[in-house]
Motif scaffolding. Structure first.
Motif, PDB file in Angstrom:
ATOM      1  N   LYS A 155       0.850  -1.197   0.000  1.00  0.00           N
ATOM      2  CA  LYS A 155       0.000   0.000   0.000  1.00  0.00           C
ATOM      3  C   LYS A 155       0.880   1.239   0.000  1.00  0.00           C
ATOM      4  N   ARG A 156       0.355   2.281  -0.620  1.00  0.00           N
ATOM      5  CA  ARG A 156       1.056   3.563  -0.673  1.00  0.00           C
ATOM      6  C   ARG A 156       0.523   4.454   0.438  1.00  0.00           C
ATOM      7  N   LEU A 157       1.437   5.141   1.108  1.00  0.00           N
ATOM      8  CA  LEU A 157       1.065   6.040   2.204  1.00  0.00           C
ATOM      9  C   LEU A 157       1.751   7.382   2.025  1.00  0.00           C
ATOM     10  N   PRO A 158       1.021   8.497   2.198  1.00  0.00           N
ATOM     11  CA  PRO A 158       1.678   9.803   2.117  1.00  0.00           C
ATOM     12  C   PRO A 158       2.605  10.005   3.314  1.00  0.00           C
ATOM     13  N   LEU A 159       3.774  10.567   3.057  1.00  0.00           N
ATOM     14  CA  LEU A 159       4.707  10.858   4.156  1.00  0.00           C
ATOM     15  C   LEU A 159       4.220  12.088   4.927  1.00  0.00           C
ATOM     16  N   PRO A 160       4.404  12.111   6.247  1.00  0.00           N
ATOM     17  CA  PRO A 160       3.979  13.280   7.040  1.00  0.00           C
ATOM     18  C   PRO A 160       4.966  14.431   6.854  1.00  0.00           C
ATOM     19  N   LEU A 161       4.624  15.356   5.969  1.00  0.00           N
ATOM     20  CA  LEU A 161       5.544  16.445   5.619  1.00  0.00           C
ATOM     21  C   LEU A 161       4.914  17.808   5.903  1.00  0.00           C
ATOM     22  N   ASP A 162       5.761  18.789   6.139  1.00  0.00           N
ATOM     23  CA  ASP A 162       5.317  20.165   6.360  1.00  0.00           C
ATOM     24  C   ASP A 162       5.381  20.909   5.030  1.00  0.00           C
ATOM     25  N   GLY A 163       4.237  21.090   4.388  1.00  0.00           N
ATOM     26  CA  GLY A 163       4.180  21.702   3.063  1.00  0.00           C
ATOM     27  C   GLY A 163       4.685  23.131   3.029  1.00  0.00           C
ATOM     28  N   SER A 164       4.398  23.883   4.073  1.00  0.00           N
ATOM     29  CA  SER A 164       4.820  25.286   4.139  1.00  0.00           C
ATOM     30  C   SER A 164       6.346  25.381   4.179  1.00  0.00           C
ATOM     31  N   GLN A 165       6.948  24.532   4.992  1.00  0.00           N
ATOM     32  CA  GLN A 165       8.409  24.488   5.129  1.00  0.00           C
ATOM     33  C   GLN A 165       9.069  24.060   3.805  1.00  0.00           C
ATOM     34  N   LEU A 166       8.480  23.048   3.165  1.00  0.00           N
ATOM     35  CA  LEU A 166       9.016  22.559   1.896  1.00  0.00           C
ATOM     36  C   LEU A 166       8.961  23.657   0.829  1.00  0.00           C
ATOM     37  N   TRP A 167       7.825  24.332   0.763  1.00  0.00           N
ATOM     38  CA  TRP A 167       7.653  25.380  -0.235  1.00  0.00           C
ATOM     39  C   TRP A 167       8.719  26.472  -0.066  1.00  0.00           C
ATOM     40  N   GLN A 168       8.944  26.894   1.180  1.00  0.00           N
ATOM     41  CA  GLN A 168       9.962  27.917   1.450  1.00  0.00           C
ATOM     42  C   GLN A 168      11.345  27.436   1.020  1.00  0.00           C
ATOM     43  N   MET A 169      11.648  26.175   1.330  1.00  0.00           N
ATOM     44  CA  MET A 169      12.958  25.613   0.987  1.00  0.00           C
ATOM     45  C   MET A 169      13.125  25.529  -0.537  1.00  0.00           C
ATOM     46  N   TRP A 170      12.078  25.098  -1.242  1.00  0.00           N
ATOM     47  CA  TRP A 170      12.160  24.972  -2.698  1.00  0.00           C
ATOM     48  C   TRP A 170      12.308  26.330  -3.376  1.00  0.00           C
ATOM     49  N   GLN A 171      11.713  27.339  -2.787  1.00  0.00           N
ATOM     50  CA  GLN A 171      11.901  28.698  -3.328  1.00  0.00           C
ATOM     51  C   GLN A 171      13.360  29.134  -3.174  1.00  0.00           C
ATOM     52  N   GLN A 172      13.928  28.870  -1.991  1.00  0.00           N
ATOM     53  CA  GLN A 172      15.332  29.212  -1.725  1.00  0.00           C
ATOM     54  C   GLN A 172      16.271  28.455  -2.677  1.00  0.00           C
ATOM     55  N   GLN A 173      15.886  27.213  -2.973  1.00  0.00           N
ATOM     56  CA  GLN A 173      16.712  26.383  -3.861  1.00  0.00           C
ATOM     57  C   GLN A 173      16.501  26.725  -5.343  1.00  0.00           C
ATOM     58  N   GLN A 174      15.569  27.651  -5.596  1.00  0.00           N
ATOM     59  CA  GLN A 174      15.264  28.088  -6.969  1.00  0.00           C
ATOM     60  C   GLN A 174      14.842  26.925  -7.871  1.00  0.00           C
ATOM     61  N   VAL A 175      13.974  26.076  -7.306  1.00  0.00           N
ATOM     62  CA  VAL A 175      13.430  24.951  -8.081  1.00  0.00           C
ATOM     63  C   VAL A 175      12.651  25.497  -9.276  1.00  0.00           C
ATOM     64  N   ARG A 176      12.997  25.013 -10.456  1.00  0.00           N
ATOM     65  CA  ARG A 176      12.327  25.479 -11.679  1.00  0.00           C
ATOM     66  C   ARG A 176      11.503  24.376 -12.345  1.00  0.00           C
ATOM     67  N   CYS A 177      11.885  23.127 -12.127  1.00  0.00           N
ATOM     68  CA  CYS A 177      11.174  22.011 -12.763  1.00  0.00           C
ATOM     69  C   CYS A 177      10.892  20.920 -11.745  1.00  0.00           C
ATOM     70  N   ILE A 178       9.654  20.456 -11.700  1.00  0.00           N
ATOM     71  CA  ILE A 178       9.248  19.390 -10.777  1.00  0.00           C
ATOM     72  C   ILE A 178       8.992  18.111 -11.571  1.00  0.00           C
ATOM     73  N   VAL A 179       9.663  17.040 -11.174  1.00  0.00           N
ATOM     74  CA  VAL A 179       9.518  15.743 -11.843  1.00  0.00           C
ATOM     75  C   VAL A 179       8.557  14.887 -11.019  1.00  0.00           C
ATOM     76  N   ALA A 180       7.406  14.568 -11.592  1.00  0.00           N
ATOM     77  CA  ALA A 180       6.383  13.767 -10.894  1.00  0.00           C
ATOM     78  C   ALA A 180       6.009  12.577 -11.767  1.00  0.00           C
ATOM     79  N   THR A 181       5.950  11.399 -11.180  1.00  0.00           N
ATOM     80  CA  THR A 181       5.768  10.175 -11.974  1.00  0.00           C
ATOM     81  C   THR A 181       4.433   9.467 -11.746  1.00  0.00           C
ATOM     82  N   SER A 182       3.529  10.092 -10.989  1.00  0.00           N
ATOM     83  CA  SER A 182       2.185   9.512 -10.833  1.00  0.00           C
ATOM     84  C   SER A 182       1.190  10.611 -10.484  1.00  0.00           C
TER      85      SER A 182
END
Length: 250
Positions: A155-182
């Motif tokens: 079974k697939r389970l979502p990981l318990p993550l802090d979306g707000s924290q991730l978003w801030q970090m990805w902005q700092q990292q200058q993420v330009r492309c997101i690779v999603a496979t499902s």
């Protein structure tokens, strides 16, 4: 200052290793954040009976094989073996020592187009998969006269993550492309990131793996010019598109 990592890889842990190793080798900067984890499901007696009696066995993912090989012997799978993708096929072949049929077009549609699955009247088919997924294979094979059952090996389970924290970090990292496979990963990203970050998400370039995912992305508000499709979800196809996108980013 946080180094720029233009590519965000979201493949589940264990499925991303080869891709990440190739990116490291090529010097492509990336951030890696799995959103979903998989957990083995204990097979019931009825599941084992279905597997041992099947004429045809279809494996939809690497996780489906991994979870099964922990619990039974390959000799308990006498039916013809099919896999949706070549990575799954390779793992299944290594485990069973037998031929595994895999389509060129590594999607459910490609599998259903295989000549070996056209005449399946009265055949017992078992699809080994997780706790959710497309119904297309079952629907089509039922329409062709087969008996189709599911065996859930994980079974697939979502990981318990802090979306707000991730978003801030990805902005700092200058993420330009997101690779999603499902579709599940795509939806999870939009569910995780707070309202304030939704516009940011939609402005990223997206590397997706099927027309069905593209439809989902458009429904979420991502514009067509921000979507690139890989040929399939295999590491080679993803790597090829990432290299091309990197050239376009310069």
């Amino acid at each position: 200052m946080t180094p720029a990592t233009p590519f965000l890889i979201t493949r589940p842990a264990g499925k991303a290793d080869n891709l990440l190793a190739s990116l490291d080798e090529l010097g492509v900067a990336y951030s890696y954040q799995p959103l979903i984890t998989t957990q083995q499901v204990t097979l019931k007696t009825k599941d084992i009976n279905l597997l041992t009696q099947a004429d045809l066995l279809i494996f939809v993912s690497v996780s489906a094989v991994h979870a099964l090989e922990q619990q039974i012997n390959p000799e308990q799978l006498p039916g013809h073996l099919f896999a949706v993708g070549s990575t799954t096929a390779g793992l299944l072949q290594h485990w069973t020592g037998r031929e595994v049929i895999v389509p060129q077009d590594q999607r459910s549609e490609g599998l259903l187009a295989l000549p070996q699955l056209q005449q399946v009247t009265d055949k017992q088919v078992v699809v080994v998969r997780g706790n959710s997924g497309r119904e297309l294979i079952k629907q089509q094979l039922l329409a062709r006269g087969a008996t189709v059952k599911y065996v859930q090996s994980y079974k697939r389970l979502p990981l318990p993550l802090d979306g707000s924290q991730l978003w801030q970090m990805w902005q700092q990292q200058q993420v330009r492309c997101i690779v999603a496979t499902s579709n599940e990963i795509l939806q999870q990203l939009f569910a995780l990131i707070p309202e304030a970050g939704q516009a940011w998400l939609k402005q990223r370039q997206w590397l997706l793996v099927s027309p069905r995912m593209q439809e989902q992305a458009l429904a979420l508000g991502i514009s067509p010019q921000h979507i690139t499709l890989a040929e399939n979800a295999n590491d080679g196809a993803l790597l090829q598109q990432i290299i091309q996108l990197k050239k376009e980013m310069v």
